[in-house]
Design an enzyme around this catalytic site. Structure first.
Site, PDB file in Angstrom:
ATOM      1  N   TYR A  16     -13.947   6.271 -12.639  1.00  0.00           N
ATOM      2  CA  TYR A  16     -13.551   5.197 -11.729  1.00  0.00           C
ATOM      3  C   TYR A  16     -14.022   3.839 -12.279  1.00  0.00           C
ATOM      4  CZ  TYR A  16     -14.055   2.083  -7.708  1.00  0.00           C
ATOM      5  OH  TYR A  16     -14.020   0.994  -6.860  1.00  0.00           O
ATOM      6  N   ALA A  58      -6.935   0.272  -4.474  1.00  0.00           N
ATOM      7  CA  ALA A  58      -7.271   1.096  -5.644  1.00  0.00           C
ATOM      8  C   ALA A  58      -7.480   2.515  -5.166  1.00  0.00           C
ATOM      9  CB  ALA A  58      -8.554   0.596  -6.306  1.00  0.00           C
ATOM     10  N   ASP A  92       0.865  -1.186   0.000  1.00  0.00           N
ATOM     11  CA  ASP A  92       0.000   0.000   0.000  1.00  0.00           C
ATOM     12  C   ASP A  92       0.898   1.231   0.000  1.00  0.00           C
ATOM     13  OD1 ASP A  92      -1.967   2.095   0.996  1.00  0.00           O
ATOM     14  OD2 ASP A  92      -3.236   0.343   1.259  1.00  0.00           O
ATOM     15  N   LYS A  97     -11.867   0.391 -13.517  1.00  0.00           N
ATOM     16  CA  LYS A  97     -12.075  -0.963 -12.982  1.00  0.00           C
ATOM     17  C   LYS A  97     -12.315  -1.960 -14.119  1.00  0.00           C
ATOM     18  CE  LYS A  97     -11.467  -0.705  -8.620  1.00  0.00           C
ATOM     19  NZ  LYS A  97     -10.527  -1.569  -7.916  1.00  0.00           N
ATOM     20  N   SER A 123     -15.620  -3.563  -9.373  1.00  0.00           N
ATOM     21  CA  SER A 123     -16.692  -2.772  -8.755  1.00  0.00           C
ATOM     22  C   SER A 123     -17.994  -2.940  -9.531  1.00  0.00           C
ATOM     23  CB  SER A 123     -16.280  -1.294  -8.783  1.00  0.00           C
ATOM     24  OG  SER A 123     -17.405  -0.477  -8.571  1.00  0.00           O
ATOM     25  N   GLY A 142      -0.297  -0.430  10.024  1.00  0.00           N
ATOM     26  CA  GLY A 142      -0.292  -0.539  11.490  1.00  0.00           C
ATOM     27  C   GLY A 142      -0.385  -1.975  11.970  1.00  0.00           C
TER      28      GLY A 142
HETATM   29  P1  NAD Z   1      -9.866   2.075   0.694  1.00  0.00           P
HETATM   30  O1  NAD Z   1      -9.811   3.405   0.027  1.00  0.00           O
HETATM   31  O2  NAD Z   1     -10.252   1.986   2.131  1.00  0.00           O
HETATM   32  O3  NAD Z   1      -8.475   1.331   0.516  1.00  0.00           O
HETATM   33  C1  NAD Z   1      -7.747   1.382  -0.669  1.00  0.00           C
HETATM   34  C2  NAD Z   1      -6.274   1.357  -0.321  1.00  0.00           C
HETATM   35  O4  NAD Z   1      -5.525   1.395  -1.534  1.00  0.00           O
HETATM   36  C3  NAD Z   1      -5.835   2.543   0.530  1.00  0.00           C
HETATM   37  O5  NAD Z   1      -5.204   2.103   1.717  1.00  0.00           O
HETATM   38  C4  NAD Z   1      -4.878   3.319  -0.380  1.00  0.00           C
HETATM   39  O6  NAD Z   1      -3.791   3.913   0.307  1.00  0.00           O
HETATM   40  C5  NAD Z   1      -4.402   2.244  -1.329  1.00  0.00           C
HETATM   41  N1  NAD Z   1      -3.971   2.792  -2.610  1.00  0.00           N
HETATM   42  C6  NAD Z   1      -4.659   3.644  -3.408  1.00  0.00           C
HETATM   43  N2  NAD Z   1      -3.951   3.946  -4.493  1.00  0.00           N
HETATM   44  C7  NAD Z   1      -2.781   3.262  -4.388  1.00  0.00           C
HETATM   45  C8  NAD Z   1      -1.635   3.154  -5.210  1.00  0.00           C
HETATM   46  N3  NAD Z   1      -1.538   3.813  -6.369  1.00  0.00           N
HETATM   47  N4  NAD Z   1      -0.621   2.370  -4.792  1.00  0.00           N
HETATM   48  C9  NAD Z   1      -0.687   1.707  -3.597  1.00  0.00           C
HETATM   49  N5  NAD Z   1      -1.752   1.775  -2.781  1.00  0.00           N
HETATM   50  C10 NAD Z   1      -2.798   2.531  -3.185  1.00  0.00           C
HETATM   51  O7  NAD Z   1     -10.850   1.193  -0.199  1.00  0.00           O
HETATM   52  P2  NAD Z   1     -11.728  -0.089   0.188  1.00  0.00           P
HETATM   53  O8  NAD Z   1     -13.091   0.352   0.549  1.00  0.00           O
HETATM   54  O9  NAD Z   1     -10.956  -0.960   1.109  1.00  0.00           O
HETATM   55  O10 NAD Z   1     -11.838  -0.764  -1.241  1.00  0.00           O
HETATM   56  C11 NAD Z   1     -11.139  -1.946  -1.567  1.00  0.00           C
HETATM   57  C12 NAD Z   1     -11.321  -2.252  -3.038  1.00  0.00           C
HETATM   58  O11 NAD Z   1     -12.701  -2.397  -3.322  1.00  0.00           O
HETATM   59  C13 NAD Z   1     -10.802  -1.179  -3.989  1.00  0.00           C
HETATM   60  O12 NAD Z   1     -10.230  -1.822  -5.104  1.00  0.00           O
HETATM   61  C14 NAD Z   1     -12.052  -0.449  -4.406  1.00  0.00           C
HETATM   62  O13 NAD Z   1     -11.907   0.137  -5.679  1.00  0.00           O
HETATM   63  C15 NAD Z   1     -13.053  -1.583  -4.414  1.00  0.00           C
HETATM   64  N6  NAD Z   1     -14.423  -1.153  -4.189  1.00  0.00           N
HETATM   65  C16 NAD Z   1     -14.749  -0.524  -3.034  1.00  0.00           C
HETATM   66  C17 NAD Z   1     -16.071  -0.147  -2.835  1.00  0.00           C
HETATM   67  C18 NAD Z   1     -16.495   0.550  -1.563  1.00  0.00           C
HETATM   68  O14 NAD Z   1     -17.631   0.983  -1.498  1.00  0.00           O
HETATM   69  N7  NAD Z   1     -15.656   0.676  -0.554  1.00  0.00           N
HETATM   70  C19 NAD Z   1     -17.046  -0.427  -3.800  1.00  0.00           C
HETATM   71  C20 NAD Z   1     -16.676  -1.089  -4.960  1.00  0.00           C
HETATM   72  C21 NAD Z   1     -15.359  -1.465  -5.138  1.00  0.00           C
END
Ligand code: NAD
Length: 329
Positions: free
Chosen positions: A139, A73, A34, A143, A113, A39
């Site tokens: 976005y 992401a 990441d 995906k 997504s 942590g």
């Molecule tokens: P989040 O934002 O809590 O966590 C994403 C993590 O990716 C973060 O810790 C961020 O620092 C890291 N990150 C972002 N860009 C980066 C990069 N270029 N290099 C390295 N690290 C990077 O998101 P989440 O809610 O845990 O989502 C997890 C996955 O599910 C993601 O792929 C997201 O696109 C997908 N998603 C989430 C949702 C939602 O509602 N939360 C819905 C559909 C899809």
């Protein structure tokens, strides 16, 4: 269950951090990858900090990976964030896949997504995996391109892959927190005004401002015809269970699944309950445009992998009320 190391990307995020902890608790070795530190402290945990498009960091992350869960992401719907979205989600996924292909993991799981579908202007409902893929947001298109890259590397490098099209996902505690990134603007008036200002939606800002009498308030969002919003909101813990099935189930290789709660959240029922439990005033607001209204089927993953989500929205709200009381004390 194999004793290999699982690479979890997005290990500081909502889903990635809980997936990593869950794997560690079940005795598995995990590498986190990441931009930010997670942590997590555990003897079986190693962490690589860097961007997914940083080749040296990606190579270091996949070094001993027996399987990859690509859960990280960048998420944004701001017009100015296009370059960053493509760098993180498309170029980052390509570089990670290229590096992963060198070590040939037994499974590559990709967090896609529901936004790969045209969720709010669907050809039919409920959305299933056969629905045409026609994203409506930048976005969402990043995906979909990620999915294409995953399938390309599966074919060309012989790396069995599973695509999970995630429902909207929240930790229960976020739902009644006005400061939370998604649930703040989704359910609370002031954060919603700020979000719509950021999107440049002047007409929405105007109707929202009319309802603002200065105090904290919840919003029951409806579209311009008065139809209450409806969407899936899935607890992170249920997402982790689906990810673990995609990782370990023989039958998941080569498959794509919708992953999320079985029932959508009907805002017309949910918001009055949230207002009652929090004692906050509730403003019903008809926003310009077609609004949010969809239902997504999880029948395929339930049937094929035995997925069974356990956190209904009502259960999540009960936990959210407790978390809100704790924050206030
Ligand atoms: P989040 O934002 O809590 O966590 C994403 C993590 O990716 C973060 O810790 C961020 O620092 C890291 N990150 C972002 N860009 C980066 C990069 N270029 N290099 C390295 N690290 C990077 O998101 P989440 O809610 O845990 O989502 C997890 C996955 O599910 C993601 O792929 C997201 O696109 C997908 N998603 C989430 C949702 C939602 O509602 N939360 C819905 C559909 C899809």
């Amino acid at each position: 269950m194999s004793a290999d190391t699982i690479l979890v990307t997005g290990s500081a995020g909502r889903v990635g951090s809980k997936t990593a902890r869950r794997l560690l608790e079940s005795g598995r070795k995990v590498t986190g990858f990441d931009l930010r530190a997670s942590g997590i402290e555990h003897p079986a945990y190693r962490e690589v900090l860097g961007g997914f498009d940083d080749r040296a960091a990606a190579a270091e992350a996949v070094r001993d990976a027996g399987a990859v869960l690509h859960l990280g992401a960048f998420m944004s719907w701001l017009p100015a964030d296009g370059d960053k979205l493509f760098r993180a989600n498309v170029e980052g996924t390509r570089v990670l896949l290229e590096e992963a292909a060198r070590v040939k993991p037994r499974r590559f799981v990709f967090a896609s997504s529901g936004e790969v579908y045209p969720e709010n202007v669907p050809d039919y409902l409920p959305l299933d995996e056969d629905h045409p893929l026609k994203p409506r947001s930048t976005y969402g298109v990043t995906k979909l391109l990620g999915e294409e890259l995953v399938r390309f590397f599966e074919r060309s490098a012989g790396m069995p892959a599973t695509i999970l099209r995630f429902s909207h996902t929240q930790d229960a505690a976020e739902l009644l927190d006005p400061a939370s990134f998604f649930s703040g603007p989704r359910f609370f008036l002031r954060p919603k005004i700020r979000q719509q200002e950021g999107f440049g939606n002047a007409a929405a800002v105007e109707v929202l401002r009319q309802a603002d009498d200065g105090g904290e308030a919840l919003v029951l969002s409806r579209n311009e015809a008065g139809r209450p919003f409806r969407m899936h909101i899935t607890d992170t813990r249920d997402m982790v269970e689906g990810i673990l099935l995609a990782l370990d189930h023989e039958g998941a290789a080569g498959r794509s699944y919708n992953l999320g709660a079985t029932e959508p959240v009907d805002f017309a029922a949910a918001l009055p309950r949230m207002a009652e439990l929090t004692k906050l005033p509730l403003k019903t607001i008809d926003l310009p445009g077609g609004g949010v209204f969809y239902e997504t089927s999880n029948a395929k993953i339930r049937r094929e992998l035995g997925y069974e989500p356990r956190w209904t929205f009502d259960r999540m709200i009960d936990e959210a009320v407790q978390a809100r009381a704790k924050r206030a004390s």
